[in-house]
Design an enzyme around this catalytic site. Structure first.
Site, PDB file in Angstrom:
ATOM      1  N   TYR A   1       0.760  -1.192   0.165  1.00 12.71           N
ATOM      2  CA  TYR A   1      -0.136   0.051   0.014  1.00 12.71           C
ATOM      3  C   TYR A   1       0.991   1.322  -0.118  1.00 12.71           C
ATOM      4  O   TYR A   1       1.925   1.307   0.842  1.00 12.71           O
ATOM      5  CB  TYR A   1      -0.858  -0.073   1.250  1.00 12.71           C
ATOM      6  CG  TYR A   1      -1.853   1.390   1.428  1.00 12.71           C
ATOM      7  CD1 TYR A   1      -2.966   1.597   0.937  1.00 12.71           C
ATOM      8  CD2 TYR A   1      -0.972   2.320   2.044  1.00 12.71           C
ATOM      9  CE1 TYR A   1      -3.501   2.902   1.087  1.00 12.71           C
ATOM     10  CE2 TYR A   1      -1.689   3.706   2.303  1.00 12.71           C
ATOM     11  CZ  TYR A   1      -3.141   3.798   1.883  1.00 12.71           C
ATOM     12  OH  TYR A   1      -3.615   5.008   2.005  1.00 12.71           O
TER      13      TYR A   1
ATOM     14  N   GLU B   1      -3.994   7.389  -3.453  1.00 16.21           N
ATOM     15  CA  GLU B   1      -3.537   6.058  -2.963  1.00 16.21           C
ATOM     16  C   GLU B   1      -3.624   4.946  -4.050  1.00 16.21           C
ATOM     17  O   GLU B   1      -4.298   5.007  -4.978  1.00 16.21           O
ATOM     18  CB  GLU B   1      -4.175   5.613  -1.595  1.00 16.21           C
ATOM     19  CG  GLU B   1      -5.762   5.322  -1.838  1.00 16.21           C
ATOM     20  CD  GLU B   1      -6.156   4.803  -0.681  1.00 16.21           C
ATOM     21  OE1 GLU B   1      -5.809   5.271   0.421  1.00 16.21           O
ATOM     22  OE2 GLU B   1      -7.298   3.966  -0.728  1.00 16.21           O
TER      23      GLU B   1
END
Length: 376
Positions: A101, A189
């Site tokens: 991530y 993101e």
């Protein structure tokens, strides 16, 4: 402003982030045709402004164009968090060796853009933060210098032991920060950022939220707004220059000023109620705004009580009173209304309301407590 994944992917790609090709489809046949072009094995993903698509069945793997058509038939038209899916993204299915991530978010407490990375990708970052906080590395970016190369490199090595993958991740982080700044974003993101068996690091997901206050200088980004995917009441409020966010409570709140609005919502909670919205009519004296505000609250089926809490400064109490009278003359109120007016032209406002059968209070606590009681 939220944008769709396919739009965020295009922004990422324009800044040099390795994002696999993908196509948007609005029909099952279009999804099947896209899968054919990508070699058959694809992932079909719902395009909506909501998280949890995978858990809701909005992300499906297809082994063939025929299966992609079936998946698209199942996803298109379904509702995820009360939002209807009108389009899907069709992308080649990637072989995945590992998932990570990476994200950038505006941290208001630190007053800085903060980069977060974690080797635990493919799941909600909130879940990782709750169960494995040590797996997340954070870096507050100094706006004077931006993200420096050595900082990106350190974050890349936090994700990967392999130097080649770490260098690729560092490069992606630098480009993600560029995309974040250029788009006026408050969030950008990639989840997951993958490494494939060949050692290539790729972004196979993309998410961005845009600061509404930046849109006036970014017309190309502003053009990405999808009104069909937004709450109709919030769209209407924005067009009327109202600050409105719909919540899950029962006490509709119409207030002038964001600070007073937050204090009002706190008091509603204090007296045992639940606010149904944040609604700030701002500092202008415009009765039409009050009319729109009252219509928005009465159209919310969850509202059982309405509270006007006006502290008149630039906003004149008599204008608000006229707006309430005008709005209630157009509609039949199905819920009780409680009014608190104090400040500029307070006496005139109270007199206008009294003439039309409304009582206006002066004390804020008394008004909020009354509105909560009337809503129960």
């Amino acid at each position: 402003m939220n944008i769709h994944e396919f739009q965020a992917r295009r922004i990422f790609a324009s800044h040099g982030i390795p994002v696999p090709d993908a196509e948007v489809a609005t029909t099952p046949d279009e999804a099947a045709a896209a899968a054919e072009r990508f070699g058959g094995r694809v992932v079909v993903k719902a395009q909506i402004h909501a998280g949890g698509r995978g858990k809701a069945g909005g992300v499906k793997l297809a082994a063939s164009p025929a299966e992609a058509r079936i998946n698209a038939e199942q996803i298109l038209g379904m509702k995820i968090k009360d939002i209807e899916v009108r389009r899907v993204l069709v992308a080649p299915a990637e072989e995945i060796a590992s998932e990570a991530y990476v994200g950038i978010v505006l941290d208001r407490a630190r007053q800085a853009d903060t980069i977060m990375v974690s080797s635990e990708g493919g799941v909600d970052i909130e879940e990782v933060a709750a169960t494995m906080p040590e797996a997340i590395r954070k870096l507050a970016v100094d706006p004077r210098y931006g993200l420096l190369n050595h900082q990106a490199t350190l974050l890349g090595h936090h994700l990967y032991d392999d130097p080649r993958a770490a260098r690729q991740a560092a490069s992606i982080l630098g480009k993600l920060y560029e995309a974040y700044l250029a788009s006026g974003a408050t969030l950008a993101e990639i989840n997951p950022l993958i490494v494939n068996p060949a050692g290539e690091v790729k972004a196979i997901d993309a998410k961005m939220n845009i600061d509404d206050n930046a849109l006036f200088r970014l017309p190309d980004i502003a053009a990405l707004r999808d009104l069909e995917a937004e709450n109709p009441a919030e769209v209407r409020a924005r067009e009327a220059e109202l600050s409105y966010i719909q919540l899950d409570g029962n006490v509709g709140c119409c207030v002038n000023g964001a600070g007073l609005a937050m204090a009002t919502m706190d008091l509603v909670k204090y007296y045992g109620g639940e606010p149904a919205n944040f609604l700030d009519i701002g500092g202008s004296s415009n009765p039409d705004k009050v009319v729109t505000a009252l219509e928005l609250m009465t159209e919310d089926p969850g509202v059982t009580s309405i509270l006007f809490n006006i502290f008149g400064g630039i906003t004149r109490c008599d204008d608000v009173a006229n707006g309430i009278v005008e709005a209630t003359s157009r509609m039949e109120l199905r819920v009780p209304i409680t009014i608190r007016l104090t400040g500029t032209n307070e006496e005139e406002g109270v007199a206008i309301l009294a003439e039309h059968g409304f009582e206006a209070m002066i004390d804020m606590d008394r008004a909020v407590e009354t509105a909560v009681r009337r809503g129960n």
